[in-house]
Write an enzyme that holds these catalytic residues in place. Sequence first.
Site, short mmCIF file in Angstrom:
data_model
loop_
_atom_site.label_atom_id
_atom_site.label_comp_id
_atom_site.label_asym_id
_atom_site.label_seq_id
_atom_site.Cartn_x
_atom_site.Cartn_y
_atom_site.Cartn_z
N GLU B 59 0.86 -1.20 0.00
CA GLU B 59 0.00 0.00 0.00
C GLU B 59 0.90 1.25 0.00
O GLU B 59 1.98 1.25 0.58
CB GLU B 59 -0.81 -0.07 1.31
CG GLU B 59 -1.76 1.07 1.60
CD GLU B 59 -2.45 0.87 2.97
OE1 GLU B 59 -2.06 -0.05 3.73
OE2 GLU B 59 -3.39 1.65 3.27
N LYS B 129 -9.37 2.51 -1.62
CA LYS B 129 -9.63 1.86 -0.32
C LYS B 129 -10.92 2.39 0.30
O LYS B 129 -11.11 3.60 0.45
CB LYS B 129 -8.45 2.15 0.60
CG LYS B 129 -8.47 1.44 1.94
CD LYS B 129 -7.17 1.78 2.71
CE LYS B 129 -7.06 1.03 4.02
NZ LYS B 129 -5.77 1.34 4.71
N CYS B 162 -5.38 -3.31 2.51
CA CYS B 162 -5.15 -3.33 3.96
C CYS B 162 -6.44 -3.55 4.77
O CYS B 162 -6.98 -4.65 4.76
CB CYS B 162 -4.45 -2.03 4.36
SG CYS B 162 -3.62 -2.10 5.98
#
Lengths: 285, 285
Positions: B59, B129, B162
């Site tokens: 990330e 995200k 994540c």
Amino acid sequence: MTGRPVIEATPGPPRTAVTRVAVAQVALRVGEPEANRAAAEAAITEAAGAGARLVVLPELVNSGYVFTGAEEARSLAEPADGPTVTGWERLAGDHDLVIVGGFCELAGGVLRNSQVMVDATGTRAVYRKAHLWHDERDVFIPGDAPPPVVDTALGRIGMMVCYDLEFPEWVRSAGLAGADLLAVSTNWPASPVPAGERPVLVAYAQIAAAANRMFVAVADRCADERGVSWVRGTSLIGPDGYPLAGPVLTDGPAVLTADCDLTRARDKATGPRNDVHRDRRTDLY
Amino acid sequence: MTGRPVIEATPGPPRTAVTRVAVAQVALRVGEPEANRAAAEAAITEAAGAGARLVVLPELVNSGYVFTGAEEARSLAEPADGPTVTGWERLAGDHDLVIVGGFCELAGGVLRNSQVMVDATGTRAVYRKAHLWHDERDVFIPGDAPPPVVDTALGRIGMMVCYDLEFPEWVRSAGLAGADLLAVSTNWPASPVPAGERPVLVAYAQIAAAANRMFVAVADRCADERGVSWVRGTSLIGPDGYPLAGPVLTDGPAVLTADCDLTRARDKATGPRNDVHRDRRTDLY
């Protein structure tokens, strides 16, 4: 006494902050209900003697698991007021326990893979396994009701049976219904595990706990049965996803206990700005 | 090139049965985008040299993670046609790779914690995200689109960043959209792990894989940053939930590879009568 959630409308904090919880790995034998009831009673008595207030037992305690077919299962099934459950009610009263365990149920003429919660007041809830594994489909009618979450004297206890745990949607429903602890009665058939690895079914329990910040108490069985071995994954997982006791992983009866502050499960925070339930994107799913 | 799924309407089997997949643990430093791009390029080149066709990167590769605030992040952000992504497009063309990695994106004037998939034809998808961790909320606007699942020359590759992985609903959406492999770019901040335990975040990856019978490829980072350490959980998980490579768990760059028959992820069976997707009780949830 139905399969629906029986959580109280305005749940308070658990009345006892720290509860000694026992998970009981029991050696069961298909077709020997009296021996199985005695084995469960021995585990319950041992747990009570160790100071436990909650005892979780495996799936299908009365009957065993590997039936020759529906006919054998029916011959072993009993109603929710049969000798297995009434025996557990008596033991719960004698020792002031909450007991959660699985039994082969005959209900309304059909067979259910059921789980009961009893305490000193009697039966609190009966749950019928909603996700059936393998040849259970030939024997049982799956349940249609969500996993109960019962507001007991110890805290809010959710219920689930074996393969149910592999469906995160089902686990989430118990977490969102407020379970402080999810009591899982299981007969986990063993499958190959790579060297050095923990059986993945135990990891399911860990992630059920972590993703919902609740305790997860798994009671598995032991004693091979008609060619089937078991994971023997009896374990008690904390809300951070790490075991507090177990997994056992050896082939023998075991009663594990751990002291659980069930109020920890009321706090869903994973950091100062994060919360496993509030952070769900309910606008997207 | 949007965040929506770009899977083809009539997906076929993967065109290459066995794919060597690489997950790259990269040492990143906040505020040093040129050094970070060079570190990522070194990892990509190493993976290509080892015969990998798919490379997963962490990330926020260009920027690092522990910003002093939104201003610093903005100074490090770049558009999806900036030097980081165009560099990856060039490397994908040079080595005939699919590359999935995270970058700090400036898009329409706002900052996004983004992930891109590129192949020899250019950019295939950009994902933003959707679940933001901790102080990311001060910096980024979360995405509103489901995780893309892209039909590549190697198979169907899903994307996620994540903290997204901790929401089983989101993982399921990628699984149901047909991902053969879920590529997870992450910066996993470390938290205490009991002795002898595997970090629970790795278990999230294992259960994401097992519950959807898909491969999960996690690229974590290393090199402590402004007081934050990392799990260094770079790993490649098979559809049975067990690692094929990793987790690394040590503090240094690493490129792990494993040969993955991605067609295995087209079979959701866990036994002769069970299937992780078909066994969902879609009548109940």
